[in-house]
Design a protein around this motif. Structure first.
Motif, PDB file in Angstrom:
ATOM      1  N   ARG A 142     -18.786 -15.502  86.477  1.00 18.51           N
ATOM      2  CA  ARG A 142     -18.354 -14.564  87.520  1.00 18.51           C
ATOM      3  C   ARG A 142     -19.092 -14.824  88.830  1.00 18.51           C
ATOM      4  NH1 ARG A 142     -13.805 -12.031  86.900  1.00 18.51           N
ATOM      5  NH2 ARG A 142     -14.513 -10.059  87.801  1.00 18.51           N
ATOM      6  N   VAL A 143     -19.694 -16.023  88.933  1.00 22.55           N
ATOM      7  CA  VAL A 143     -20.429 -16.407  90.135  1.00 22.55           C
ATOM      8  C   VAL A 143     -19.920 -17.772  90.604  1.00 22.55           C
ATOM      9  CG1 VAL A 143     -22.678 -16.872  91.169  1.00 22.55           C
ATOM     10  CG2 VAL A 143     -22.480 -15.157  89.344  1.00 22.55           C
ATOM     11  N   ILE A 144     -19.628 -17.886  91.898  1.00 23.50           N
ATOM     12  CA  ILE A 144     -19.195 -19.142  92.510  1.00 23.50           C
ATOM     13  C   ILE A 144     -20.128 -19.446  93.683  1.00 23.50           C
ATOM     14  CG2 ILE A 144     -17.404 -20.270  93.897  1.00 23.50           C
ATOM     15  CD1 ILE A 144     -16.466 -20.110  91.113  1.00 23.50           C
ATOM     16  N   SER A 145     -20.526 -20.713  93.821  1.00 21.54           N
ATOM     17  CA  SER A 145     -21.321 -21.135  94.974  1.00 21.54           C
ATOM     18  C   SER A 145     -20.567 -22.188  95.767  1.00 21.54           C
ATOM     19  CB  SER A 145     -22.667 -21.716  94.534  1.00 21.54           C
ATOM     20  OG  SER A 145     -23.401 -22.169  95.664  1.00 21.54           O
ATOM     21  N   ILE A 146     -20.651 -22.093  97.086  1.00 17.01           N
ATOM     22  CA  ILE A 146     -20.129 -23.167  97.942  1.00 17.01           C
ATOM     23  C   ILE A 146     -21.264 -23.826  98.714  1.00 17.01           C
ATOM     24  CG2 ILE A 146     -17.874 -22.097  98.211  1.00 17.01           C
ATOM     25  CD1 ILE A 146     -18.773 -21.319 101.099  1.00 17.01           C
ATOM     26  N   ALA A 147     -22.490 -23.405  98.440  1.00 13.65           N
ATOM     27  CA  ALA A 147     -23.637 -23.890  99.209  1.00 13.65           C
ATOM     28  C   ALA A 147     -24.643 -24.659  98.371  1.00 13.65           C
ATOM     29  CB  ALA A 147     -24.342 -22.715  99.894  1.00 13.65           C
ATOM     30  N   ASP A 148     -24.722 -24.371  97.084  1.00 14.34           N
ATOM     31  CA  ASP A 148     -25.630 -25.056  96.177  1.00 14.34           C
ATOM     32  C   ASP A 148     -24.810 -26.095  95.423  1.00 14.34           C
ATOM     33  OD1 ASP A 148     -27.341 -25.863  94.124  1.00 14.34           O
ATOM     34  OD2 ASP A 148     -28.265 -23.880  93.952  1.00 14.34           O
ATOM     35  N   LEU A 149     -25.006 -27.379  95.726  1.00 11.63           N
ATOM     36  CA  LEU A 149     -24.178 -28.431  95.154  1.00 11.63           C
ATOM     37  C   LEU A 149     -24.363 -28.585  93.653  1.00 11.63           C
ATOM     38  CD1 LEU A 149     -24.470 -31.231  97.870  1.00 11.63           C
ATOM     39  CD2 LEU A 149     -22.721 -29.469  97.628  1.00 11.63           C
ATOM     40  N   ALA A 150     -25.486 -28.109  93.113  1.00 16.83           N
ATOM     41  CA  ALA A 150     -25.745 -28.200  91.678  1.00 16.83           C
ATOM     42  C   ALA A 150     -26.338 -26.884  91.183  1.00 16.83           C
ATOM     43  CB  ALA A 150     -26.687 -29.363  91.380  1.00 16.83           C
ATOM     44  N   ALA A 170     -19.586 -12.422  92.132  1.00 12.01           N
ATOM     45  CA  ALA A 170     -20.474 -12.728  93.255  1.00 12.01           C
ATOM     46  C   ALA A 170     -20.198 -14.113  93.810  1.00 12.01           C
ATOM     47  CB  ALA A 170     -21.935 -12.625  92.836  1.00 12.01           C
ATOM     48  N   LEU A 171     -20.423 -14.251  95.111  1.00 17.93           N
ATOM     49  CA  LEU A 171     -20.258 -15.522  95.814  1.00 17.93           C
ATOM     50  C   LEU A 171     -21.554 -15.885  96.527  1.00 17.93           C
ATOM     51  CD1 LEU A 171     -16.774 -14.853  97.466  1.00 17.93           C
ATOM     52  CD2 LEU A 171     -17.231 -16.161  95.378  1.00 17.93           C
ATOM     53  N   ASP A 172     -21.998 -17.120  96.355  1.00 21.61           N
ATOM     54  CA  ASP A 172     -23.169 -17.643  97.055  1.00 21.61           C
ATOM     55  C   ASP A 172     -22.687 -18.517  98.200  1.00 21.61           C
ATOM     56  OD1 ASP A 172     -25.608 -18.785  97.843  1.00 21.61           O
ATOM     57  OD2 ASP A 172     -25.461 -20.355  96.305  1.00 21.61           O
ATOM     58  N   LEU A 173     -22.820 -18.013  99.422  1.00 20.50           N
ATOM     59  CA  LEU A 173     -22.325 -18.750 100.591  1.00 20.50           C
ATOM     60  C   LEU A 173     -23.448 -19.399 101.388  1.00 20.50           C
ATOM     61  CD1 LEU A 173     -19.675 -16.208 101.936  1.00 20.50           C
ATOM     62  CD2 LEU A 173     -19.490 -17.841 100.050  1.00 20.50           C
ATOM     63  N   ALA A 174     -24.704 -19.075 101.064  1.00 24.98           N
ATOM     64  CA  ALA A 174     -25.812 -19.538 101.891  1.00 24.98           C
ATOM     65  C   ALA A 174     -26.730 -20.539 101.199  1.00 24.98           C
ATOM     66  CB  ALA A 174     -26.636 -18.345 102.379  1.00 24.98           C
ATOM     67  N   GLY A 175     -26.663 -20.633  99.865  1.00 22.50           N
ATOM     68  CA  GLY A 175     -27.522 -21.577  99.160  1.00 22.50           C
ATOM     69  C   GLY A 175     -28.993 -21.291  99.332  1.00 22.50           C
ATOM     70  N   SER A 176     -29.341 -20.009  99.299  1.00 24.45           N
ATOM     71  CA  SER A 176     -30.727 -19.618  99.569  1.00 24.45           C
ATOM     72  C   SER A 176     -31.524 -19.311  98.310  1.00 24.45           C
ATOM     73  CB  SER A 176     -30.744 -18.405 100.506  1.00 24.45           C
ATOM     74  OG  SER A 176     -29.921 -17.360 100.002  1.00 24.45           O
ATOM     75  N   GLY A 177     -31.164 -19.936  97.194  1.00 21.04           N
ATOM     76  CA  GLY A 177     -31.931 -19.777  95.968  1.00 21.04           C
ATOM     77  C   GLY A 177     -31.737 -18.458  95.259  1.00 21.04           C
ATOM     78  N   VAL A 178     -30.503 -17.941  95.272  1.00 23.10           N
ATOM     79  CA  VAL A 178     -30.254 -16.612  94.700  1.00 23.10           C
ATOM     80  C   VAL A 178     -29.406 -16.665  93.435  1.00 23.10           C
ATOM     81  CG1 VAL A 178     -30.481 -15.468  96.932  1.00 23.10           C
ATOM     82  CG2 VAL A 178     -28.226 -16.284  96.180  1.00 23.10           C
ATOM     83  N   ILE A 202     -12.246 -16.603  96.369  1.00 21.51           N
ATOM     84  CA  ILE A 202     -11.854 -15.282  95.863  1.00 21.51           C
ATOM     85  C   ILE A 202     -10.971 -15.455  94.629  1.00 21.51           C
ATOM     86  CG2 ILE A 202     -10.460 -13.230  96.352  1.00 21.51           C
ATOM     87  CD1 ILE A 202     -11.444 -13.386  99.241  1.00 21.51           C
ATOM     88  N   ARG A 203     -10.060 -16.416  94.702  1.00 20.54           N
ATOM     89  CA  ARG A 203      -9.185 -16.683  93.556  1.00 20.54           C
ATOM     90  C   ARG A 203      -9.991 -17.206  92.363  1.00 20.54           C
ATOM     91  NH1 ARG A 203      -6.460 -20.195  95.867  1.00 20.54           N
ATOM     92  NH2 ARG A 203      -7.339 -22.095  94.965  1.00 20.54           N
ATOM     93  N   GLU A 204     -10.887 -18.151  92.609  1.00 20.48           N
ATOM     94  CA  GLU A 204     -11.625 -18.779  91.516  1.00 20.48           C
ATOM     95  C   GLU A 204     -12.591 -17.826  90.830  1.00 20.48           C
ATOM     96  OE1 GLU A 204     -13.446 -22.238  93.187  1.00 20.48           O
ATOM     97  OE2 GLU A 204     -11.601 -23.419  93.128  1.00 20.48           O
ATOM     98  N   VAL A 205     -13.176 -16.913  91.572  1.00 18.98           N
ATOM     99  CA  VAL A 205     -14.145 -16.003  90.965  1.00 18.98           C
ATOM    100  C   VAL A 205     -13.449 -14.899  90.170  1.00 18.98           C
ATOM    101  CG1 VAL A 205     -14.490 -14.223  92.757  1.00 18.98           C
ATOM    102  CG2 VAL A 205     -16.461 -15.080  91.435  1.00 18.98           C
TER     103      VAL A 205
END
Length: 300
Positions: A229-237, A208-216, A134-137
């Motif tokens: 404005r987008v952070i992912s914790i599920a997609d490593l790259a 937006a936050l990507d928490l599932a790594g489902s290709g979105v 939340i802070r990083e985004v």
């Protein structure tokens, strides 16, 4: 003592329960008799041998687990000076090899009144991650945050923290979890074909936050208009200039805020399912399958 270990990288079946030597608290650490251990995606990513910059190289055979709740039974030198912790205290926090009967914690807090061990065990990494992203985004009160894959532990925390801070949240999850997201204060919609258009109908998206790594990732960038404005914790790259967040912040600060929110009844994340130590492989398989409502824990 009994401890879950793995001797090779691979699927859940590499996990097994074994006899191991008891660990001991070093300076600034405590040891707990573990009552419950949190099951987090980082656990099975490490078990698979994924390269995670925030974690050191694993030497095999290795233990598993970062989060635990239990009863303090050993206090390392200087640890009592941190918060007056003593033998017999009920605490939850972060350490190493927590899928075990005893574990050493390097960060901890006393459990809030009324919180059970299984509930407490699932909070540390979940809350540190939620507060960090939340802070990083950079989302601010009055803005709208989109959370993709919102019904799991981190998503559940994000929704409640954001609501408490005056941030509107749109959450995506499976059809069975729509009412759950709404109960946490989110505008809810399902993922799958046409999901981005359904989000647009719910309103403007500021972050937006990507928490599932489902290709979105591509759709999240389009909805926010800015990959920063987008952070992912599920997609490593993640592609398109989106950031991956994997380096943890301050666990003591996260635990302090967790205790504050729970005490004020602003936060509650349900335990979706509990397992025994011997069922660690099943817990990992279920965690990897997704569709979780809340958290999964091992009972010791």
């Amino acid at each position: 003592m009994k401890k879950v270990i793995f001797a090779e990288f691979g699927g859940p079946d590499v996990l097994h329960l074994a006899d191991a030597e008891e660990p001991h608290a070093g300076p600034g650490q405590i040891r707990v008799a573990v009552r419950a251990a949190g099951v987090n995606p980082v656990d099975w990513r490490i078990r698979e041998g994924q390269s995670l910059g925030a974690h050191p190289t694993i030497e095999l055979p290795a233990g598993v687990g970062l989060d635990a709740a239990g009863v303090v039974d050993e206090v390392g030198a200087g640890a009592e000076d941190i918060d007056g912790v003593k033998v017999g205290d009920h605490v939850f926090g972060e350490g190493t090899d927590t899928y075990a009967e005893f574990a050493v914690l390097s960060a901890w807090a006393r459990m809030p009144e009324g919180l059970t061990f299984d509930e407490a065990a699932g909070y540390p990494s979940v809350m540190e991650t939620a507060l960090r992203i939340i802070r990083e985004v950079g989302v601010q009160p009055g803005q709208t945050l989109l959370v993709s894959g919102a019904s799991g532990g981190v998503g559940s925390a994000v929704l409640q923290i954001a609501r408490h801070r005056g941030i509107t949240v749109i959450g995506t999850a499976g059809a069975a979890n729509q009412d759950y997201l709404r109960s946490l204060g989110a505008l809810a919609t399902t993922y799958g074909e046409g999901w981005a258009d359904r989000v647009r109908r719910l309103g403007r998206v500021d972050a937006a936050l990507d928490l599932a790594g489902s290709g979105v990732i591509r759709e999240l960038v389009e909805l926010t208009g800015d990959p920063q404005r987008v952070i992912s914790i599920a997609d490593l790259a993640p592609a398109l200039g989106v950031r991956f967040s994997g380096v943890a912040g301050s666990m003591p600060d996260a635990l302090a805020e967790t205790v504050d929110l729970i005490t004020r009844r602003k936060l509650r994340i349900p335990v979706a399912k509990s397992y025994t130590l011997a069922e660690a492989a099943a817990a990992h398989a279920d965690s990897q399958a997704g569709h979780t409502r809340g958290r999964r824990v091992l009972l010791v």
